[in-house]
Design a protein around this motif. Structure first.
Motif, PDB file in Angstrom:
ATOM      1  N   MET A 110       0.847  -1.186   0.000  1.00  0.00           N
ATOM      2  CA  MET A 110       0.000   0.000   0.000  1.00  0.00           C
ATOM      3  C   MET A 110       0.888   1.242   0.000  1.00  0.00           C
ATOM      4  O   MET A 110       1.834   1.341   0.766  1.00  0.00           O
ATOM      5  CB  MET A 110      -0.885  -0.025   1.244  1.00  0.00           C
ATOM      6  N   THR A 111       0.568   2.181  -0.867  1.00  0.00           N
ATOM      7  CA  THR A 111       1.274   3.454  -0.950  1.00  0.00           C
ATOM      8  C   THR A 111       0.365   4.535  -0.384  1.00  0.00           C
ATOM      9  O   THR A 111      -0.825   4.557  -0.676  1.00  0.00           O
ATOM     10  CB  THR A 111       1.647   3.782  -2.405  1.00  0.00           C
ATOM     11  N   ASN A 112       0.931   5.438   0.407  1.00  0.00           N
ATOM     12  CA  ASN A 112       0.176   6.537   1.016  1.00  0.00           C
ATOM     13  C   ASN A 112       0.616   7.854   0.404  1.00  0.00           C
ATOM     14  O   ASN A 112       1.805   8.206   0.457  1.00  0.00           O
ATOM     15  CB  ASN A 112       0.407   6.577   2.523  1.00  0.00           C
ATOM     16  N   VAL A 113      -0.360   8.589  -0.154  1.00  0.00           N
ATOM     17  CA  VAL A 113      -0.090   9.878  -0.791  1.00  0.00           C
ATOM     18  C   VAL A 113      -0.793  10.970   0.001  1.00  0.00           C
ATOM     19  O   VAL A 113      -1.992  10.869   0.299  1.00  0.00           O
ATOM     20  CB  VAL A 113      -0.582   9.892  -2.254  1.00  0.00           C
ATOM     21  N   LEU A 114      -0.037  12.007   0.336  1.00  0.00           N
ATOM     22  CA  LEU A 114      -0.571  13.152   1.060  1.00  0.00           C
ATOM     23  C   LEU A 114      -0.516  14.381   0.160  1.00  0.00           C
ATOM     24  O   LEU A 114       0.546  14.736  -0.351  1.00  0.00           O
ATOM     25  CB  LEU A 114       0.259  13.397   2.330  1.00  0.00           C
ATOM     26  N   PHE A 115      -1.671  15.019  -0.051  1.00  0.00           N
ATOM     27  CA  PHE A 115      -1.760  16.250  -0.829  1.00  0.00           C
ATOM     28  C   PHE A 115      -1.756  17.430   0.135  1.00  0.00           C
ATOM     29  O   PHE A 115      -2.474  17.419   1.147  1.00  0.00           O
ATOM     30  CB  PHE A 115      -3.044  16.272  -1.666  1.00  0.00           C
ATOM     31  N   VAL A 116      -0.948  18.454  -0.166  1.00  0.00           N
ATOM     32  CA  VAL A 116      -0.777  19.583   0.752  1.00  0.00           C
ATOM     33  C   VAL A 116      -0.967  20.907   0.022  1.00  0.00           C
ATOM     34  O   VAL A 116      -0.408  21.120  -1.062  1.00  0.00           O
ATOM     35  CB  VAL A 116       0.635  19.545   1.401  1.00  0.00           C
ATOM     36  N   ASP A 125       4.042   8.163   2.057  1.00  0.00           N
ATOM     37  CA  ASP A 125       5.170   7.708   1.246  1.00  0.00           C
ATOM     38  C   ASP A 125       5.562   8.787   0.240  1.00  0.00           C
ATOM     39  O   ASP A 125       6.721   8.912  -0.128  1.00  0.00           O
ATOM     40  CB  ASP A 125       4.810   6.425   0.499  1.00  0.00           C
ATOM     41  N   ILE A 126       4.560   9.544  -0.197  1.00  0.00           N
ATOM     42  CA  ILE A 126       4.761  10.641  -1.142  1.00  0.00           C
ATOM     43  C   ILE A 126       3.927  11.823  -0.659  1.00  0.00           C
ATOM     44  O   ILE A 126       2.755  11.661  -0.306  1.00  0.00           O
ATOM     45  CB  ILE A 126       4.300  10.258  -2.562  1.00  0.00           C
ATOM     46  N   ILE A 127       4.522  12.999  -0.682  1.00  0.00           N
ATOM     47  CA  ILE A 127       3.822  14.233  -0.321  1.00  0.00           C
ATOM     48  C   ILE A 127       3.810  15.111  -1.561  1.00  0.00           C
ATOM     49  O   ILE A 127       4.875  15.451  -2.096  1.00  0.00           O
ATOM     50  CB  ILE A 127       4.525  14.946   0.848  1.00  0.00           C
ATOM     51  N   LEU A 128       2.616  15.464  -2.022  1.00  0.00           N
ATOM     52  CA  LEU A 128       2.475  16.268  -3.235  1.00  0.00           C
ATOM     53  C   LEU A 128       1.853  17.609  -2.870  1.00  0.00           C
ATOM     54  O   LEU A 128       0.709  17.680  -2.421  1.00  0.00           O
ATOM     55  CB  LEU A 128       1.611  15.525  -4.259  1.00  0.00           C
ATOM     56  N   THR A 129       2.635  18.666  -3.063  1.00  0.00           N
ATOM     57  CA  THR A 129       2.200  20.008  -2.702  1.00  0.00           C
ATOM     58  C   THR A 129       1.691  20.752  -3.935  1.00  0.00           C
ATOM     59  O   THR A 129       2.022  20.403  -5.072  1.00  0.00           O
ATOM     60  CB  THR A 129       3.348  20.807  -2.054  1.00  0.00           C
ATOM     61  N   MET A 130       0.924  21.790  -3.682  1.00  0.00           N
ATOM     62  CA  MET A 130       0.344  22.553  -4.790  1.00  0.00           C
ATOM     63  C   MET A 130       1.286  23.635  -5.318  1.00  0.00           C
ATOM     64  O   MET A 130       1.136  24.079  -6.451  1.00  0.00           O
ATOM     65  CB  MET A 130      -0.987  23.186  -4.362  1.00  0.00           C
ATOM     66  N   THR A 131       2.267  24.037  -4.500  1.00  0.00           N
ATOM     67  CA  THR A 131       3.204  25.073  -4.936  1.00  0.00           C
ATOM     68  C   THR A 131       4.628  24.725  -4.494  1.00  0.00           C
ATOM     69  O   THR A 131       4.829  23.909  -3.599  1.00  0.00           O
ATOM     70  CB  THR A 131       2.858  26.458  -4.340  1.00  0.00           C
ATOM     71  N   LYS A 132       5.569  25.401  -5.122  1.00  0.00           N
ATOM     72  CA  LYS A 132       6.969  25.232  -4.730  1.00  0.00           C
ATOM     73  C   LYS A 132       7.191  25.732  -3.301  1.00  0.00           C
ATOM     74  O   LYS A 132       7.952  25.138  -2.552  1.00  0.00           O
ATOM     75  CB  LYS A 132       7.880  25.971  -5.715  1.00  0.00           C
ATOM     76  N   SER A 133       6.505  26.806  -2.918  1.00  0.00           N
ATOM     77  CA  SER A 133       6.691  27.303  -1.551  1.00  0.00           C
ATOM     78  C   SER A 133       6.134  26.321  -0.529  1.00  0.00           C
ATOM     79  O   SER A 133       6.732  26.150   0.540  1.00  0.00           O
ATOM     80  CB  SER A 133       6.079  28.694  -1.368  1.00  0.00           C
TER      81      SER A 133
END
Length: 148
Positions: free
Chosen positions: A1-7, A76-84
């Motif tokens: 199982m892979t866990n992805v967090l959107f920030v 496992d992966i954190i995906l943000t909406m901006t570079k900041s």
């Protein structure tokens, strides 16, 4: 199982839409959550986000949450909406250096790509455009995750 967090910033617009859109794609071997760099606990998704998800017939209950050490450890992966956002995650959670990327960076291996603009306070059309952009990037993210 892979866990992805959107920030995103407040966890009421972009990251909840990304979480809901991702879940709707039905990739069962991946769990998704969302959080905000400066989020208050327990706020609902914005009306624009709710409208867009309703139009796409995506049922989604949401209560905002701040980014925590526990969420960083879960992901496992954190995906943000901006570079900041990505840079703040790197600065405040050094253990996330190797797993935090912007959504566009992870999708297209593009460190210099444009941020996903915050639709807060915008029209329904602004939210639709934001959701369309996120949805397109998520298709590419899913392709990469299947190879992971």
């Amino acid at each position: 199982m892979t866990n992805v967090l959107f920030v995103c910033t407040g966890n009421t617009c972009r990251s909840p839409m990304a979480e809901a859109l991702f879940r709707a794609k039905g990739m069962e071997e991946v769990q998704a959550r969302s959080a905000g760099i400066y989020a208050a606990q327990g706020m609902p998704a914005s009306e624009g986000a709710k409208t867009v998800l309703h139009e796409r017939q995506i049922a989604f209950g949401h209560a905002s949450q701040p980014l925590t050490d526990e969420l960083i450890d879960w992901a496992d992966i954190i995906l943000t909406m901006t570079k900041s956002h990505r840079d703040i995650v790197h600065q405040t959670h050094p253990k996330a250096m190797d797993k935090a990327f912007t959504l566009r960076e992870f999708a297209w291996d593009d460190k210099y790509g444009a941020d996903i603009a915050d639709p807060i306070g915008g029209t329904d059309e602004t939210y639709r455009a934001c959701a369309d952009e996120i949805d397109e990037l998520l298709d590419q993210v899913m392709k990469k995750l299947k190879q992971w």
